[in-house]
Scaffold this active site. Structure first.
Site, PDB file in Angstrom:
ATOM      1  N   LYS A   1      -0.080  47.036 -14.799  1.00 54.16           N
ATOM      2  CA  LYS A   1      -0.491  48.425 -15.063  1.00 54.16           C
ATOM      3  C   LYS A   1      -0.138  49.313 -13.882  1.00 54.16           C
ATOM      4  O   LYS A   1       0.290  50.454 -14.058  1.00 54.16           O
ATOM      5  CB  LYS A   1      -1.986  48.510 -15.362  1.00 54.16           C
ATOM      6  CG  LYS A   1      -2.449  49.939 -15.675  1.00 54.16           C
ATOM      7  CD  LYS A   1      -3.929  50.003 -15.970  1.00 54.16           C
ATOM      8  CE  LYS A   1      -4.763  49.845 -14.726  1.00 54.16           C
ATOM      9  NZ  LYS A   1      -4.640  51.038 -13.805  1.00 54.16           N
TER      10      LYS A   1
ATOM     11  N   GLN B   1      -6.160  55.859   0.414  1.00 49.11           N
ATOM     12  CA  GLN B   1      -5.276  56.089  -0.723  1.00 49.11           C
ATOM     13  C   GLN B   1      -5.814  57.149  -1.684  1.00 49.11           C
ATOM     14  O   GLN B   1      -5.226  57.392  -2.730  1.00 49.11           O
ATOM     15  CB  GLN B   1      -5.012  54.781  -1.476  1.00 49.11           C
ATOM     16  CG  GLN B   1      -6.189  54.195  -2.228  1.00 49.11           C
ATOM     17  CD  GLN B   1      -5.893  52.794  -2.752  1.00 49.11           C
ATOM     18  OE1 GLN B   1      -5.693  51.859  -1.982  1.00 49.11           O
ATOM     19  NE2 GLN B   1      -5.836  52.659  -4.076  1.00 49.11           N
TER      20      GLN B   1
ATOM     21  N   HIS C   1      -8.719  42.115 -13.914  1.00 47.49           N
ATOM     22  CA  HIS C   1      -8.861  41.433 -12.628  1.00 47.49           C
ATOM     23  C   HIS C   1      -9.044  39.930 -12.830  1.00 47.49           C
ATOM     24  O   HIS C   1      -8.514  39.116 -12.062  1.00 47.49           O
ATOM     25  CB  HIS C   1     -10.062  41.989 -11.862  1.00 47.49           C
ATOM     26  CG  HIS C   1      -9.979  43.433 -11.540  1.00 47.49           C
ATOM     27  ND1 HIS C   1     -10.774  44.374 -12.158  1.00 47.49           N
ATOM     28  CD2 HIS C   1      -9.195  44.116 -10.674  1.00 47.49           C
ATOM     29  CE1 HIS C   1     -10.502  45.576 -11.667  1.00 47.49           C
ATOM     30  NE2 HIS C   1      -9.540  45.450 -10.770  1.00 47.49           N
TER      31      HIS C   1
ATOM     32  N   MET D   1      -6.740  48.191 -19.598  1.00 45.65           N
ATOM     33  CA  MET D   1      -8.012  48.070 -18.885  1.00 45.65           C
ATOM     34  C   MET D   1      -7.905  48.723 -17.517  1.00 45.65           C
ATOM     35  O   MET D   1      -6.935  48.536 -16.793  1.00 45.65           O
ATOM     36  CB  MET D   1      -8.407  46.616 -18.748  1.00 45.65           C
ATOM     37  CG  MET D   1      -8.881  46.004 -20.045  1.00 45.65           C
ATOM     38  SD  MET D   1      -9.675  44.402 -19.790  1.00 45.65           S
ATOM     39  CE  MET D   1     -10.220  44.072 -21.470  1.00 45.65           C
TER      40      MET D   1
ATOM     41  N   MET E   1     -10.277  46.934  -5.898  1.00 47.14           N
ATOM     42  CA  MET E   1     -11.238  47.934  -5.441  1.00 47.14           C
ATOM     43  C   MET E   1     -12.570  47.772  -6.166  1.00 47.14           C
ATOM     44  O   MET E   1     -13.408  48.686  -6.158  1.00 47.14           O
ATOM     45  CB  MET E   1     -10.682  49.340  -5.626  1.00 47.14           C
ATOM     46  CG  MET E   1      -9.491  49.628  -4.738  1.00 47.14           C
ATOM     47  SD  MET E   1      -9.289  51.379  -4.310  1.00 47.14           S
ATOM     48  CE  MET E   1      -9.090  52.109  -5.924  1.00 47.14           C
TER      49      MET E   1
ATOM     50  N   ASP F   1     -11.653  42.404 -17.204  1.00 46.89           N
ATOM     51  CA  ASP F   1     -10.840  41.266 -17.614  1.00 46.89           C
ATOM     52  C   ASP F   1      -9.434  41.310 -17.031  1.00 46.89           C
ATOM     53  O   ASP F   1      -8.786  40.263 -16.894  1.00 46.89           O
ATOM     54  CB  ASP F   1     -10.755  41.191 -19.145  1.00 46.89           C
ATOM     55  CG  ASP F   1     -12.040  40.682 -19.780  1.00 46.89           C
ATOM     56  OD1 ASP F   1     -12.915  40.198 -19.033  1.00 46.89           O
ATOM     57  OD2 ASP F   1     -12.168  40.771 -21.013  1.00 46.89           O
TER      58      ASP F   1
END
Length: 301
Positions: free
Chosen positions: A147, A59, A35, A182, A28, A33
């Site tokens: 995550k 969402q 990603h 992150m 999104m 970092d």
């Protein structure tokens, strides 16, 4: 790197590389970092890496942060270019959800616990947009971050159930030097909130440390984590779940489990988790083949 905004352009560009192995990183935006670790994992295994940026409206709940979700496209574009992304796909909402759109993917039990209990339409939106993006990109492998553990489980189940010929790879969570996971939402935290947010990872890692020295009772492990969570403004949930089914784990732990938390610090909702699995430094066995724990080992982590 090509920056593409329409499905027609995307299919044309990918049509020229269909003899190549295609990796896909859906995001999104407001890249960090975490990603880039997904991009690195894709580049290690694939010839072509497609990264999408799309803030998916379906969402977000009516009181959630769709309008204020952080965006910085020019910065993201440069990060993608520097990281070696082949195609940056950045459609607008009308491209993804054309007029009179009415078909959704309805996930099952995996979407009803944890975040799904508090965000009832969230994973319907996630499953729908990911399915659409998969059909647009037609990747060989798609890369997601640990995550978002429940999201990984929902997407993997969808791929299995709908016979999508795509390998779903979960890359370990990337953390700040102080171990905060992150997240694009970390930018919402002021200095004082940023310090208090560390209570989440501190609690999870305290429980993981107890697991490493032999504790297997679920309530004791959650109690260890909970002792560190007084600094958050509101603990939405702290749950220890079976890593496959996301149902409450049974004591004593004998199968891989995920200790998952969601909490508000100020007005910012943060999520994090650790995997409790014997025989792995990071909580994930290198030979892990269970449904929700497939991983890429060449991530630099």
């Amino acid at each position: 790197m090509q920056t593409i905004t329409t499905v027609t352009e995307l299919r044309s560009a990918l049509g020229r590389v269909r003899d190549k192995h295609v990796g896909f990183v859906p995001t999104m935006g407001y890249l960090h970092d975490g990603h880039m670790a997904l991009v690195k994992a894709s580049r290690a295994r694939c010839d072509v890496t497609v990264l999408s940026i799309f803030v998916n409206p379906t969402q977000f709940g009516p009181t959630e942060d769709l309008s204020t979700y952080p965006r910085n496209f020019l910065r993201d574009e440069q990060l993608c270019r520097d990281a070696g992304v082949t195609i940056l796909f950045a459609p607008d909402a009308h491209e993804v959800y054309p007029a009179q759109f009415e078909t959704f993917v309805e996930p099952g039990e995996l979407a009803r616990s944890l975040c799904g209990a508090f965000r009832p339409e969230h994973f319907r939106g996630v499953a729908t947009v990911v399915c659409k993006l998969f059909n647009m990109v037609l990747p060989d492998i798609a890369f997601f971050g640990q995550k978002d553990f429940q999201q990984c489980a929902v997407v993997r189940r969808m791929a299995i159930d709908l016979n999508l010929p795509i390998e779903i790879v979960t890359v370990p969570t990337v953390r700040e030097p102080d171990r905060l996971a992150m997240s694009s939402r970390n930018r919402y935290l002021n200095k004082e909130e940023r310090l208090r947010a560390l209570a989440i990872s501190r609690g999870l890692f305290a429980a993981e440390a107890e697991f490493r020295v032999g504790e297997r009772e679920c309530e004791k492990l959650m109690a260890v984590a909970r002792r560190h969570l007084d600094e958050v403004d509101r603990l939405q949930y702290l749950e220890l779940v079976d890593a496959d089914t996301l149902q409450p784990a049974c004591s004593p732990l004998s199968q891989p489990a995920a200790l998952c938390a969601a909490a508000y610090v100020g007005s910012t909702r943060l999520i994090d988790n650790v995997i409790l699995s014997a025989g792995s430094e990071h909580g994930l066995r290198p030979d892990q083949t269970r449904m929700t724990l497939s991983r890429c080992d060449d991530t630099g982590r």
